[in-house]
Design a protein around this motif. Sequence first.
Motif, mmCIF file in Angstrom:
data_model
loop_
_atom_site.group_PDB
_atom_site.id
_atom_site.type_symbol
_atom_site.label_atom_id
_atom_site.label_comp_id
_atom_site.label_asym_id
_atom_site.label_seq_id
_atom_site.Cartn_x
_atom_site.Cartn_y
_atom_site.Cartn_z
ATOM 1 N N THR A 90 4.571 -25.226 -17.163
ATOM 2 C CA THR A 90 4.321 -25.021 -15.736
ATOM 3 C C THR A 90 4.506 -23.566 -15.335
ATOM 4 O OG1 THR A 90 5.232 -27.229 -15.419
ATOM 5 C CG2 THR A 90 4.939 -25.913 -13.447
ATOM 6 N N PHE A 91 5.436 -22.883 -16.002
ATOM 7 C CA PHE A 91 5.832 -21.555 -15.530
ATOM 8 C C PHE A 91 5.280 -20.426 -16.391
ATOM 9 C CE2 PHE A 91 9.407 -24.599 -15.698
ATOM 10 C CZ PHE A 91 9.206 -25.120 -14.430
ATOM 11 N N ASN A 92 4.864 -20.730 -17.621
ATOM 12 C CA ASN A 92 4.415 -19.655 -18.498
ATOM 13 C C ASN A 92 2.892 -19.658 -18.612
ATOM 14 O OD1 ASN A 92 3.589 -21.380 -20.751
ATOM 15 N ND2 ASN A 92 5.764 -21.791 -21.001
ATOM 16 N N ALA A 93 2.371 -18.746 -19.455
ATOM 17 C CA ALA A 93 0.915 -18.582 -19.557
ATOM 18 C C ALA A 93 0.351 -19.238 -20.813
ATOM 19 C CB ALA A 93 0.580 -17.093 -19.529
ATOM 20 N N ASN A 143 9.390 -17.431 -13.126
ATOM 21 C CA ASN A 143 10.023 -17.465 -14.444
ATOM 22 C C ASN A 143 11.161 -16.438 -14.508
ATOM 23 O OD1 ASN A 143 10.419 -18.076 -17.112
ATOM 24 N ND2 ASN A 143 8.833 -16.700 -17.848
ATOM 25 N N ARG A 144 12.284 -16.821 -15.073
ATOM 26 C CA ARG A 144 13.419 -15.892 -15.177
ATOM 27 C C ARG A 144 13.742 -15.528 -16.627
ATOM 28 N NH1 ARG A 144 18.060 -16.912 -14.024
ATOM 29 N NH2 ARG A 144 18.687 -15.120 -12.816
ATOM 30 N N ILE A 145 13.088 -16.195 -17.579
ATOM 31 C CA ILE A 145 13.377 -15.909 -18.995
ATOM 32 C C ILE A 145 12.101 -15.297 -19.585
ATOM 33 C CG2 ILE A 145 14.019 -16.928 -21.220
ATOM 34 C CD1 ILE A 145 16.234 -17.500 -19.308
ATOM 35 N N SER A 146 12.086 -13.989 -19.735
ATOM 36 C CA SER A 146 10.844 -13.376 -20.204
ATOM 37 C C SER A 146 10.901 -13.107 -21.713
ATOM 38 C CB SER A 146 10.583 -12.078 -19.446
ATOM 39 O OG SER A 146 11.632 -11.178 -19.709
ATOM 40 N N PRO A 153 1.303 -12.258 -16.175
ATOM 41 C CA PRO A 153 1.436 -10.850 -15.770
ATOM 42 C C PRO A 153 2.538 -10.702 -14.728
ATOM 43 C CG PRO A 153 -0.854 -11.593 -15.615
ATOM 44 C CD PRO A 153 -0.025 -12.803 -15.917
ATOM 45 N N GLU A 154 3.168 -9.529 -14.693
ATOM 46 C CA GLU A 154 4.227 -9.224 -13.722
ATOM 47 C C GLU A 154 3.772 -9.611 -12.306
ATOM 48 O OE1 GLU A 154 7.100 -7.859 -14.856
ATOM 49 O OE2 GLU A 154 7.961 -7.954 -12.836
ATOM 50 N N GLY A 155 4.579 -10.328 -11.599
ATOM 51 C CA GLY A 155 4.262 -10.655 -10.207
ATOM 52 C C GLY A 155 3.383 -11.884 -10.038
ATOM 53 N N ASP A 156 2.924 -12.480 -11.147
ATOM 54 C CA ASP A 156 2.076 -13.681 -11.054
ATOM 55 C C ASP A 156 2.973 -14.915 -11.049
ATOM 56 O OD1 ASP A 156 0.294 -15.727 -11.281
ATOM 57 O OD2 ASP A 156 -0.422 -15.203 -13.279
ATOM 58 N N HIS A 157 3.176 -15.461 -9.876
ATOM 59 C CA HIS A 157 4.048 -16.629 -9.738
ATOM 60 C C HIS A 157 3.187 -17.837 -9.400
ATOM 61 C CE1 HIS A 157 7.162 -13.695 -9.903
ATOM 62 N NE2 HIS A 157 6.842 -13.157 -8.741
ATOM 63 N N PRO A 158 3.055 -18.784 -10.332
ATOM 64 C CA PRO A 158 2.170 -19.913 -10.078
ATOM 65 C C PRO A 158 2.606 -20.745 -8.875
ATOM 66 C CG PRO A 158 3.478 -20.264 -12.063
ATOM 67 C CD PRO A 158 3.723 -18.872 -11.628
ATOM 68 N N ARG A 159 1.620 -21.171 -8.090
ATOM 69 C CA ARG A 159 1.864 -22.077 -6.964
ATOM 70 C C ARG A 159 1.141 -23.367 -7.271
ATOM 71 N NH1 ARG A 159 1.683 -18.746 -1.268
ATOM 72 N NH2 ARG A 159 3.587 -17.555 -1.656
ATOM 73 N N LEU A 160 1.892 -24.444 -7.384
ATOM 74 C CA LEU A 160 1.310 -25.704 -7.840
ATOM 75 C C LEU A 160 1.626 -26.852 -6.892
ATOM 76 C CD1 LEU A 160 2.437 -25.312 -11.554
ATOM 77 C CD2 LEU A 160 0.124 -24.959 -10.693
ATOM 78 N N THR A 187 16.075 -21.201 -16.192
ATOM 79 C CA THR A 187 14.855 -20.585 -16.738
ATOM 80 C C THR A 187 13.902 -20.127 -15.637
ATOM 81 O OG1 THR A 187 13.873 -22.778 -16.902
ATOM 82 C CG2 THR A 187 14.898 -21.898 -18.903
ATOM 83 N N HIS A 188 14.025 -20.715 -14.443
ATOM 84 C CA HIS A 188 13.076 -20.374 -13.384
ATOM 85 C C HIS A 188 13.661 -20.720 -12.024
ATOM 86 C CE1 HIS A 188 12.492 -24.701 -13.933
ATOM 87 N NE2 HIS A 188 12.157 -24.710 -12.663
ATOM 88 N N ASP A 189 13.025 -20.219 -10.980
ATOM 89 C CA ASP A 189 13.343 -20.622 -9.617
ATOM 90 C C ASP A 189 12.142 -21.367 -9.051
ATOM 91 O OD1 ASP A 189 15.936 -19.472 -9.314
ATOM 92 O OD2 ASP A 189 14.996 -17.502 -9.243
#
Length: 255
Positions: A90-93, A143-146, A153-160, A187-189
């Motif tokens: 959900t949070f990664n690419a 995502n908080r665990i890179s 990409p930096e600043g790309d926060h998925p909205r689902l 791992t994420h907020d």
Amino acid sequence: MADSLHMADIARRAWCTPDERHEFRERLDDCGFVVLDPGDTDDLVLDDIMRGLGEPVAYNFGTKLTLMPDEGSENVQFTTRGMPLHADATFNAGPPVKYIGMHCVTAPEVGGETLVASSDAFFEHAPAELLETMSGIVVEYRNRISGYYKDRPEGDHPRLAPIQVDPETGGKRLVIGFSDADDPTRTHDSVVVGYGEEESAELLREISAVLHRPSVLYAHAWRPGQVMILDNRRLVHGRAAFPGQPRKIVRLSVS
Ligand SMILES: [Fe+2]
């Protein structure tokens, strides 16, 4: 589709003895997950089982992840803490994850259960008002665990949207990932877009509480040698805490 949408009944059907192992695909389709018991003489081989279900998903660490406590880890996955319920990918690419396979090498005596909550059971048992609220919101994930999975990409926060229709199964799917804001190893907020901080936390707590009802959630206490396969499109999963104990689970996901 399952006969009864009470999770206790689903979990009963999901459990395969060695004699029932040939039925595991049907049970996986029926229940959204299966538990396979090892035989007396043969070991279950995770790679062999998962090969028939899809292509292994490769992350920055490879395809196989060994989940065991690593003292001082800053990633909740490698602590003995509980892991809140979430859907993978959900949070990664990385590519969407269809099935998550897990093989237990070492099981804790107390705690450390893998928690699974069924989307079907959730939609069956959740209050209508909550489902209506959920159909009008989107949740943003940060995502908080890179450097670990495949980063966006930096600043790309998925909205689902939390309620989606899976393009492949055609079934209604719950897509959500909870987070404990007080856990520095999270791992994420996650926040509900357009809601105030408290209002967002309250709604997420309410959804999580329904997911933890016995009619929706099954907690699997591991025995060494067992394999569990989860359909990531039909369940959310997490882990109970297991302070002070060993636990080793090897995970292989396929897309
Ligand atoms: Fe996960």
